[in-house]
Design an enzyme around this catalytic site. Structure first.
Site, mmCIF file in Angstrom:
data_model
loop_
_atom_site.group_PDB
_atom_site.id
_atom_site.type_symbol
_atom_site.label_atom_id
_atom_site.label_comp_id
_atom_site.label_asym_id
_atom_site.label_seq_id
_atom_site.Cartn_x
_atom_site.Cartn_y
_atom_site.Cartn_z
ATOM 1 N N TYR A 73 0.842 -1.206 0.000
ATOM 2 C CA TYR A 73 0.000 0.000 0.000
ATOM 3 C C TYR A 73 0.872 1.248 0.000
ATOM 4 O O TYR A 73 0.605 2.216 -0.709
ATOM 5 C CB TYR A 73 -0.911 0.005 1.225
ATOM 6 C CG TYR A 73 -1.966 1.090 1.187
ATOM 7 C CD1 TYR A 73 -3.239 0.821 0.688
ATOM 8 C CD2 TYR A 73 -1.689 2.382 1.629
ATOM 9 C CE1 TYR A 73 -4.204 1.810 0.630
ATOM 10 C CE2 TYR A 73 -2.649 3.376 1.577
ATOM 11 C CZ TYR A 73 -3.915 3.081 1.077
ATOM 12 O OH TYR A 73 -4.863 4.072 1.022
ATOM 13 N N PHE A 125 -5.841 19.304 -25.783
ATOM 14 C CA PHE A 125 -6.525 18.044 -26.051
ATOM 15 C C PHE A 125 -7.929 18.168 -25.445
ATOM 16 O O PHE A 125 -8.143 18.987 -24.559
ATOM 17 C CB PHE A 125 -5.726 16.901 -25.409
ATOM 18 C CG PHE A 125 -6.342 15.557 -25.609
ATOM 19 C CD1 PHE A 125 -6.482 15.038 -26.888
ATOM 20 C CD2 PHE A 125 -6.800 14.813 -24.536
ATOM 21 C CE1 PHE A 125 -7.070 13.787 -27.078
ATOM 22 C CE2 PHE A 125 -7.380 13.562 -24.717
ATOM 23 C CZ PHE A 125 -7.515 13.053 -25.999
ATOM 24 N N ASP A 126 -8.888 17.344 -25.902
ATOM 25 C CA ASP A 126 -10.276 17.574 -25.443
ATOM 26 C C ASP A 126 -10.461 17.424 -23.923
ATOM 27 O O ASP A 126 -11.179 18.218 -23.319
ATOM 28 C CB ASP A 126 -11.308 16.755 -26.239
ATOM 29 C CG ASP A 126 -11.052 15.256 -26.226
ATOM 30 O OD1 ASP A 126 -10.191 14.801 -25.454
ATOM 31 O OD2 ASP A 126 -11.728 14.531 -26.978
ATOM 32 N N ALA A 217 1.917 13.243 -23.505
ATOM 33 C CA ALA A 217 1.469 11.876 -23.828
ATOM 34 C C ALA A 217 2.315 11.242 -24.937
ATOM 35 O O ALA A 217 2.634 10.060 -24.894
ATOM 36 C CB ALA A 217 -0.003 11.899 -24.241
ATOM 37 N N LYS A 258 -0.214 6.238 -23.938
ATOM 38 C CA LYS A 258 0.352 6.458 -25.270
ATOM 39 C C LYS A 258 1.814 6.004 -25.282
ATOM 40 O O LYS A 258 2.088 4.820 -25.341
ATOM 41 C CB LYS A 258 0.195 7.933 -25.680
ATOM 42 C CG LYS A 258 -1.204 8.360 -26.088
ATOM 43 C CD LYS A 258 -2.233 8.324 -24.997
ATOM 44 C CE LYS A 258 -3.540 8.967 -25.380
ATOM 45 N NZ LYS A 258 -3.938 10.040 -24.483
HETATM 46 C C1 PLP Z 1 -4.895 10.931 -24.003
HETATM 47 C C2 PLP Z 1 -4.500 12.302 -23.706
HETATM 48 C C3 PLP Z 1 -4.884 12.928 -22.516
HETATM 49 C C4 PLP Z 1 -5.838 12.287 -21.513
HETATM 50 O O1 PLP Z 1 -5.317 11.130 -21.002
HETATM 51 P P1 PLP Z 1 -6.209 9.852 -20.561
HETATM 52 O O2 PLP Z 1 -5.180 8.872 -20.127
HETATM 53 O O3 PLP Z 1 -6.995 9.429 -21.763
HETATM 54 O O4 PLP Z 1 -7.083 10.310 -19.452
HETATM 55 C C5 PLP Z 1 -4.435 14.220 -22.290
HETATM 56 N N1 PLP Z 1 -3.665 14.863 -23.178
HETATM 57 C C6 PLP Z 1 -3.277 14.290 -24.337
HETATM 58 C C7 PLP Z 1 -2.415 15.042 -25.293
HETATM 59 C C8 PLP Z 1 -3.675 12.996 -24.645
HETATM 60 O O5 PLP Z 1 -3.324 12.443 -25.809
#
Ligand code: PLP
Length: 458
Positions: A73, A125-126, A217, A258
């Site tokens: 933990y 990013f979204d 990422a 990624k």
């Molecule tokens: C995928 C991604 C995120 C979000 O990450 P998650 O692991 O999907 O929550 C944020 N920024 C970028 C540039 C990404 O490609």
């Protein structure tokens, strides 16, 4: 050296069966799914290019790491290994594990954002945009002008617009707690940022006394493009390019799904000890103890190994060449694409692919339907279904400048024969593009409608 095709720098030890369906079966799945490929079960998909996120194949070393992970933990051995890898690559002493990238964003932006605050980025990013906006702040995109023209070739189309950044930092002085930069620039087509632009962004931030953070990422793919395309980096090791890149910043956050070659995970890393302490206190509330942060010990172990594998030059050469290989086969068949080919995906220009379908009838979604129907391939629309906005007062719909279909390539998962199959199928659809039909909605959710929309052919 002997062939022009990107040879895989691995051999395959475990395989997962995939099954091609008949055209009749696919018609039935499409009907059931309301012509939305998000609702098609993955078992009925032959080549799944929906996303490169969390879809990587782990190596034998990483699977071995799952067995040796320490599940304590507190103070797990796997955490110290994870922390050491991130410190080694980024140079940032404060390391905070999270279970995905967006939790890192949530911790950071819920701490530094409120109404009146602005967060500039080359392109958010979204999930980043949503986490900034959810805290009432302004998520400002400052891409270079070339990023908006699919046909324009530029080696570093992901760059930050430096004049625009300088201008906002002056005009909104005191209301910008941090400048972010996304590498590679995901929302602008996986396009890289040059070291020159990173350095210049860092200098502007220093001059204004504002911290500079990477959303990293796909930093390893970005570093590979610097190695390949930027003067002075040919003879530098990619890991040293990464170390140089991070040396210009004050912190970063990463979705490990990624370039860390794992199926789940993320982290924050930074210099500021006080900020890190605040974030750790929040982490305990929503994720877990600071030495696991929502991950199992084995996940931390797999990330520590995957971070180095993601920087391996043989791997990065194959990775980017495979994406380009698919893009070049499509271009040879006349298919209109966003250029140059990005790091993790090939983007089809759907407005040029089917000019007879207006944006109000979702040309990109129509193309994703055709790719599944004809060949069992799953792609994703990034266009009017995802981004069109209705003015609440006038009811007039504002369409995005581009309607794209993204073919995201999972890492180390598909062979080059799969890429040739995908290219063949898409070129065949392109030859019969006048048969593609526009779509209309039969159901849409009030928010993020692309995930659950149902449609029919016009
Ligand atoms: C995928 C991604 C995120 C979000 O990450 P998650 O692991 O999907 O929550 C944020 N920024 C970028 C540039 C990404 O490609």
């Amino acid at each position: 050296m002997f062939m022009n095709i990107p040879v895989e720098p691995f051999r395959i030890k475990t395989v997962e069966r995939i099954r091609q369906t008949t055209r009749e079966e696919r018609e039935a799945y499409l009907k059931e799914a309301g012509l939305n490929v998000f609702a098609v079960p993955s078992e009925s998909i032959f080549v799944d290019l929906l996303t490169d996120s969390g879809t990587s194949a782990m190596s034998d070393q990483q699977w071995g790491g799952l067995l040796t992970g320490d599940e304590a933990y507190a103070g797990s051995r796997s955490f110290y290994r994870f922390e050491a890898a991130i410190r080694d690559i980024t140079g940032f002493p404060q390391v905070i594990p999270t279970h995905q990238g967006r939790v890192a964003e949530n911790l950071l932006f819920s701490t530094i954002c409120r109404p009146g605050i602005t967060i500039p980025n080359n392109t958010h990013f979204d999930t980043t945009h949503a986490n900034v906006a959810a805290n009432g702040a302004d998520a400002l995109n400052l891409p270079v002008p070339e990023a908006l023209h699919p046909e324009t070739e530029h080696p570093f189309k992901g760059n930050m617009n430096l004049e625009a950044l300088e201008k906002v930092l002056t005009e909104r002085k005191g209301s910008i707690p941090l400048v972010a930069m996304t590498v590679t620039n995901n929302s602008a087509g996986g396009q890289p940022v040059s070291m020159e632009n990173i350095k210049a962004t860092s200098q502007i931030c220093r001059k204004h006394g504002v911290p500079f953070f990477f959303d990293c990422a796909r930093y390893a793919e970005n570093c590979w493009f610097i190695h390949e395309r930027e003067a002075g980096y040919k003879n530098k090791k990619v890991i040293d390019i990464a170390r140089e890149m991070f040396s210009y910043a004050d912190g970063c956050w990463m979705s490990a799904k990624k370039d860390a070659l794992v199926n789940i995970g993320g982290f924050l890393a930074m210099k500021d000890e006080k900020l890190a302490q605040t974030l750790r206190n929040k982490l305990i509330l929503i994720e877990g103890f600071p030495t696991y942060g929502g991950l199992a010990g084995r996940d931390l172990e797999a990330i520590a190994i995957g971070l180095y594998e993601g920087l391996d030059e043989d791997y990065l050469k194959y990775r980017t060449e495979q994406v380009r290989y698919l893009g070049e086969m499509l271009m040879a068949g006349g298919v209109p694409l966003v250029k140059p080919i990005g790091g993790h995906a090939v983007f089809i220009d759907a407005l040029a692919f089917c000019p007879h379908i207006p944006q109000s009838e979702f040309p990109g979604v129509a193309l994703t339907v055709a790719l599944y129907r004809e060949a069992g391939i799953r792609a994703v629309e990034i266009g009017s279904m995802m981004f069109a906005e209705k003015d609440p007062k006038t009811g007039k719909v504002e369409y995005p400048p581009l309607d794209l279909v993204r073919l995201a390539i999972p890492r180390r998962v598909y062979t080059n024969t799969h890429m040739a199959y995908v290219a063949d199928a898409i070129v065949a659809v392109y030859k019969n593009r006048d048969k593609l039909r526009g779509l209309r909605l039969t159901y849409e959710a009030p928010m993020l409608r692309h995930f659950t929309a149902r449609l029919e052919e016009v």
